[in-house]
Design an enzyme around this catalytic site. Structure first.
Site, PDB file in Angstrom:
ATOM      1  CG  ASP A  85      -6.462  -7.172  -7.514  1.00 47.59           C
ATOM      2  OD1 ASP A  85      -5.279  -7.625  -6.787  1.00 47.59           O
ATOM      3  OD2 ASP A  85      -7.102  -6.325  -7.142  1.00 47.59           O
ATOM      4  CD  GLU A  98     -10.793  -1.243  -8.750  1.00 50.07           C
ATOM      5  OE1 GLU A  98     -11.796  -1.005  -8.236  1.00 50.07           O
ATOM      6  OE2 GLU A  98      -9.569  -1.347  -7.722  1.00 50.07           O
ATOM      7  NE  ARG A 103      -3.686   2.901  -0.928  1.00 50.05           N
ATOM      8  CZ  ARG A 103      -4.671   2.753  -0.436  1.00 50.05           C
ATOM      9  NH1 ARG A 103      -5.407   3.786   0.009  1.00 50.05           N
ATOM     10  NH2 ARG A 103      -5.623   1.578  -0.643  1.00 50.05           N
ATOM     11  CD  GLU A 147      -2.904  -1.038   0.173  1.00 49.92           C
ATOM     12  OE1 GLU A 147      -2.904  -0.047  -0.738  1.00 49.92           O
ATOM     13  OE2 GLU A 147      -3.784  -2.085  -0.028  1.00 49.92           O
TER      14      GLU A 147
END
Ligand code: DMJ
Length: 673
Positions: free
Chosen positions: A437, A573, A308, A304
């Site tokens: 994913d 998405e 980010r 993360e």
């Protein structure tokens, strides 16, 4: 002076030079005699009459003049030679590189005269700078200029470089056509699978520098203005109630902390740049300069914080050219490195960025596959920028290792990997949703980032898409929507996370880069499904997870929603994929679908006092049950992709120059070697 006067005055004094030239000697006594012998004798007599000093002076002068004569003759000869050589060189250049002289003026601005009406050019000449109107004290490096004020200067500097590059590129282009090879098949990038009919027209691009800097700016349209309004509203809430904290809680007018690193602010930096919000950007920049400190005793999640924070800082550095962001990126990059100190080199999930220690979650020594394989774009770019290989080495090793692992099912990977053994765990479950994913997304994107040369990445990507087709694709009833389900120990489940909606965009990006034509077809089918995940729901917003009906039942739609799955976290998405689909096809329906989604976000998630909120129930328009949280990716991703989707300017983050990380932070595609 006449010689008669000298004779009358007696012999000349010997202490000064006197050259006597007069008619009396020439005429002589007894008449005129001008024979050669007489003249020789007469000169010799005159020479003998001179004092030794006089003779020496005359000899010296003669010698001096001779030397001068020889020197000036030699240098004139050189100059003449170079003039004649130059003109023959020019002729040779035109003969050897035909068209070079013609091509350059067509691509680059005409040579510039230092004309008074074009004051700009004078700045370039090496003249003394004009005196400043007033002397400014203090270190010059503190006088930071906003980068967008320097673009003209940059253009001129780049033009010089562009001339050299054009000559080089011209040579390379003629000899080299890049070829993509997959399992022996050869795909030429030119044959990519973009539907030709409705494709957005790409303007003639003379060179990247000129195209970007001289092109008329494309005006912002109504829909883009609506996105700017949404962003400003979200930013107002963050600024008023959560400034410098991780996330806004818009209803309670407060904030929540995850890492305590101003996550929303950092995630939003490049969005502000792209949307042209300069004031907001400057304000945020000040916070980064003065208040962003990574030397904190805090545990952060490696994945993360990479996507980010590191990703956000790197892309903002690229867009703004402001080295502050690169310095901060280096700092956080170095602090995340302890995560890779594991027996298998598969990184731990958590790092204490103050202490320099790392560890797995308390309950397991496993890491998530998507997490360890979706930090590569950022660390590779950090190595490229810093020249320090250690970042790239660490993440490349992970990819190489995963490439060789057993436990895959036709390229599909399990969701967990052990940091001690380096093996997959919890085998037999395959999904393109949570925990797997972005593994698939980063296979393709790393291959693109690196100039489409790293064949193992391409192989793994192509194999995985074959795996998806073979094991995970199904069609729903009654509308026969193609969707991506999950496989658990041989059993198919018709469950699809909203997260899977990154896939149509990724497939389209692959097709744009020359991969199989049927990838684009699949992308078109899947984006329709993702849109239906919004359209078939009461609020027009998608839930986190849907289940598709495999059998037609009276009164049932394709999409079923379980009570535990009916929340919406403002995720990006579907909008992300709509953006790619519009860029590559030019089909306006994708913009219209995105517009519907933006309106529904405004209708059901906008908090009047500032900010947007996640909701708990997409099925209840009269009470969508706000959750009181605005995720940082709403500003970092969702609104950015909305703005880009509504734009007709393909140079607004050109997809042949940039690749988006999984948090929508654009990073440059490395120039192919
Ligand atoms: C983001 O942090 C990234 O897009 C990540 O890849 C998946 N989850 C969120 C958005 O949904």
């Amino acid at each position: 002076m006449y010689s008669g006067a000298v004779a009358a005055a007696g012999p000349p004094r010997r202490d000064f030079i006197s050259v006597i030239l007069g008619p009396e000697e020439a005429v002589g006594v007894g008449g005129y005699n001008n024979s050669k012998a007489w003249r020789r004798r007469s000169c010799w007599r005159k020479w003998k009459q001179l004092s030794r000093l006089q003779r020496s002076v005359i000899l010296f002068l003669f010698a001096f003049l001779t030397v001068c004569g020889v020197i000036s003759y030699t240098s004139m000869g050189e100059a003449w030679k170079s003039i004649t050589n130059k003109s023959s060189d020019d002729q040779r250049t035109e003969q050897e590189i035909p068209g070079l002289k013609l091509a350059n003026p067509a691509v680059l601005p005409a040579p510039q005269k230092a004309d008074a009406s074009h004051g700009d050019y004078r700045e370039l000449s090496p003249q003394k700078p004009p005196k400043p109107p007033h002397v400014r004290r203090g270190p010059s490096n503190l006088q930071i200029k906003a980068p967008w004020r320097d673009t003209r200067l940059k253009t001129r500097h780049d033009t010089v470089r562009a001339v050299e590059e054009l000559v080089e590129a011209d040579k390379v282009e003629k000899t080299e056509k890049s070829i993509i090879s997959w399992r022996g098949a050869v795909i030429e990038p030119d044959q990519s699978t973009e539907p030709p009919s409705s494709k957005i027209k790409e303007p003639e691009k003379p060179s990247s520098v000129e195209a970007e800097d001289q092109k008329e700016p494309v005006p912002i349209n109504e829909r883009q203005l609506a996105v700017i309004d949404a962003f400003r509203h979200a930013w107002k809430g963050y600024k008023d109630f959560a400034w410098g904290h991780d996330e806004l809680k818009p209803l309670s007018k407060s904030y929540s902390e995850w890492f305590g690193l101003g996550l929303t602010l950092i995630d939003a930096l490049d969005t502000m740049w792209i949307l042209g919000l300069k004031e907001e950007f400057e304000e945020a920049r000040k916070w980064v300069a003065n208040d962003l400190v990574f030397d904190k005793n805090v545990d952060v999640n490696l994945f993360e914080s990479t996507i980010r924070i590191l990703g956000g800082l790197l892309s903002t550095y690229h867009l703004s050219g402001d080295s502050l962001f690169l310095e901060k990126a280096k700092d956080i990059g170095n602090r995340l490195m302890p995560a890779f100190k594991t027996p298998s080199k598969i990184p731990y999930s958590d790092v204490n960025i103050g202490r320099g220690t790392a560890h797995p979650p308390r309950w397991t020594s496993d890491s998530t596959v998507a997490e360890v394989t979706s930090i590569q774009l950022e660390f590779r770019e950090l190595s490229r920028l810093t020249g320090d290989e250690k970042f790239q080495k660490a993440v490349d090793e992970v990819m190489k290792h995963v490439h060789t692992l057993s436990g895959k099912n036709d390229g599909l990977v399990p969701m967990f990997i052990n940091t001690n053994s380096g093996q997959f765990t919890h085998l037999g479950v395959y999904t393109l949703g949570a925990r797997a994913d972005s593994y698939y997304e980063y296979l393709l994107k790393q291959w693109i980032q690196g100039g489409r040369k790293e064949n193992e990445l391409l192989e793994d990507y192509m194999r995985a898409i074959e795996g998806v087709k073979k094991h995970l694709l199904q069609r729903s009833e009654p509308r026969k929507l193609t969707f991506v389900g999950e496989l658990a120990h041989g059993h198919f489940s018709a469950k699809m996370d909203h997260l899977v909606c990154f896939l149509p965009g990724t497939l389209a990006l692959g097709a744009h880069n020359g991969l199989a034509a049927d990838h684009m077809k699949l992308a078109e089918t899947l984006i329709e499904t993702c849109y239906q995940m919004y359209a078939q729901v009461e609020t027009g917003l998608s839930p986190e997870i849907v289940h598709f009906n495999l059998h037609a039942q009276k009164g049932h739609k394709d999409v079923e929603i379980k009570p535990a799955d009916r929340h919406n976290l403002l995720r990006p998405e579907t909008v992300e994929s709509l953006f790619y689909m519009y860029r590559f096809t030019g089909d306006k329906k994708y913009q219209d679908w995105g517009w519907e989604i933006l309106q529904n976000f405004n209708r059901y998630t906008r908090v009047p006092t500032g900010g947007y909120t996640s909701i708990n129930n997409v099925q209840n328009p009269s009470n969508p049950e706000p959750r009181d949280k605005m995720e940082s990716f709403f500003l970092g991703e969702t609104l950015k992709y909305m703005f880009l989707l509504f734009s007709d300017d393909i140079d607004l983050i050109n997809l042949d120059k940039y690749v988006f990380n999984t948090e929508a932070h654009p990073l440059p595609i490395w120039v192919p070697a």
